[in-house]
Every structure is written in C-alpha cells, then in structure tokens.
Design an enzyme around this catalytic site. Sequence first.
Site, mmCIF file in Angstrom:
data_model
loop_
_atom_site.group_PDB
_atom_site.id
_atom_site.type_symbol
_atom_site.label_atom_id
_atom_site.label_comp_id
_atom_site.label_asym_id
_atom_site.label_seq_id
_atom_site.Cartn_x
_atom_site.Cartn_y
_atom_site.Cartn_z
ATOM 1 N N LYS A 273 -14.954 6.891 4.839
ATOM 2 C CA LYS A 273 -13.983 7.492 5.774
ATOM 3 C C LYS A 273 -13.096 8.465 5.004
ATOM 4 O O LYS A 273 -12.765 8.202 3.835
ATOM 5 C CB LYS A 273 -13.101 6.412 6.414
ATOM 6 N N GLU B 230 -9.723 11.492 5.712
ATOM 7 C CA GLU B 230 -8.724 11.992 6.653
ATOM 8 C C GLU B 230 -8.769 13.507 6.777
ATOM 9 O O GLU B 230 -9.046 14.201 5.788
ATOM 10 C CB GLU B 230 -7.316 11.583 6.173
ATOM 11 N N GLU C 4 -5.490 7.778 15.065
ATOM 12 C CA GLU C 4 -4.316 6.957 14.728
ATOM 13 C C GLU C 4 -3.057 7.550 15.355
ATOM 14 O O GLU C 4 -2.742 8.738 15.157
ATOM 15 C CB GLU C 4 -4.167 6.867 13.196
HETATM 16 O O1 KIV Z 1 -6.345 2.750 5.303
HETATM 17 C C1 KIV Z 1 -6.469 2.203 6.412
HETATM 18 O O2 KIV Z 1 -6.365 0.981 6.557
HETATM 19 C C2 KIV Z 1 -6.750 3.055 7.550
HETATM 20 C C3 KIV Z 1 -6.682 2.431 8.909
HETATM 21 C C4 KIV Z 1 -5.283 2.237 9.309
HETATM 22 C C5 KIV Z 1 -7.458 3.199 9.914
HETATM 23 O O3 KIV Z 1 -6.969 4.208 7.400
#
Ligand code: KIV
Length: 272
Positions: free
Chosen positions: A120, A122, A189
Amino acid sequence: MSKEGKMNKITKATILEMKKKGEKITMLTAYDYSTAAVMDEAGIDMILVGDSLGMVVLGYDSTLPVTMEDMVHHTRAVSRGASRAMVIGDMPFMSYQASVEEAVRNAGRLMQEAGAHGVKLEGGREVADVVAKIASAGIPVVAHLGLTPQSVHQLGGYRVQGKDDAAAVRIKEDAKILEEAGAFSVVLECVPSKLAAEITESLEIVTIGIGGGVDCDGQVLVVNDMLGMFDKFIPKFVKKYANLNVNMKEAISQYIDEVKSGVFPGPEHSFK
Ligand code: KIV
C-alpha cells in the site's frame, strides 16, 4: 474452506470478486505474529501491516520516522501468522517518493523478504507512475486517498478531506487515475460518506473505508484502536470492540499484588 477441506487463501482476485458479489471486505492492521494468527483464525480477509506501527507500537508521534527496515521486520512476523488472509505491507515515508526505481525495489522487498502479498502507498495522481510500475512488476497495489498521514504537515493536521467541491472532485479523479494505473484497491480515509459512496460506485476496484462510511466495499481499522489498547487519541471513526487497556491494567495490577504478597507463583506453577 474448499470442498477438499483446504483453507482458501485470499488473493487480489478473491477481493475483486467479493466486490462483484456485493460481499463486504474486512481488513485490520496487525504488526506481530500472534495478533495476525488470531485475526486469521477469526476469518479476516486482509491484514494491513500499516505504518501506523510507528504510532501504536513504536511510540512515535507520527508515521514519518518509520523505515523500510521496520516495515520488513514487522511484515515478516505478520506473514508467518497469516495462512489465509491477504497480507498488505505499507510502504513507509520516503520509500517510494524519491524515484520510481527505488519504489519498485522497496515494494519488491516487502514481497520477497517479508512475505507480503501486496503493498500500500499513499497519494493521488502524483504517485500514478509509481503505482503503474509496481503493478507491472506483478505486485498487487492498494492506493490510499483522503487523509494521508505521511502528508500530515502539508495537510495541516489529521482532518477530514474532500469537504469542498473542488477537493472532492480531485479525490474522485485521483481514484480513477489510480485504478487506471493498476491499483486493485484504494483506502479512503476520513472523507465524507457521500463522496466515498460515489467513488465506490464509479470504480471497478475495491474501496476500503476508514472514516469513509458504510458504502465502501470494505472497512479497515487500526487493531490497537478497535481493541481499546491505544487510548491516547481516539478518532471519531473508531468503534471500540473491546477495552483491553483496562483489562491489561487490571491483570498487571493483580500480578504485581500477587508477586508482592507471595500468592504467585503457587504450587501449581512450581516444580517438585
Ligand atoms: O498505517 C495504517 O494503519 C493505515 C490505515 C489507517 C489505513 O494506513
């Protein structure tokens, strides 16, 4: 379980299929083997080794100090605990911003060294080239829009995003651009529920909400928040399903009393 009684592993294809069937997707964060194993046994679909690690496990006041080494270390532990769930490793600050090449190498490390099944990262259109390159290397990518904690200094705090029309349009466009770049999912988010619902409707890929309302395809929470372990700051979108902070304090106080008074260890905990 399959007909042969084997555990069906959750993959990118399973997740996309769930959206088609209208089946909600569950995701929680985890940072260690034991917690991941409990979640996996409980039937969670996806486990995110989030860079929230920095705040809830390592005690930093933001996610910015988290390193690739931290993420590899904790993702490895979580991967060992998860036999069914899809494990997503979060790419920490500065592991994908400097160059596309470095981003692909770091995403590769989370897969190769840490056993993640996807990564993941951002950002919106500014990371589309990074998403495209990582996805084309065969790595499932989860994008992350709205409140992106690695940009907290630019956003001016942890606050709801996409409230005015221009900001909402930009987030919607970003979601489409990231889908076209090859992301298979996007975390939304802290965005208004109506905006999250519209984005969910407009995409074939899966939306995972955290403060994004009920119409997202799935939901994610930070495990320490939902279990009531981390009580320094509780965002509005958190529902506490347990109060482990209180339970832990009670258990630890009892242990202290019993050791001090000689009640523990009893004969049943001692060897002849
Ligand atoms: O780092 C994390 O836990 C996240 C979640 C809040 C989606 O990015």
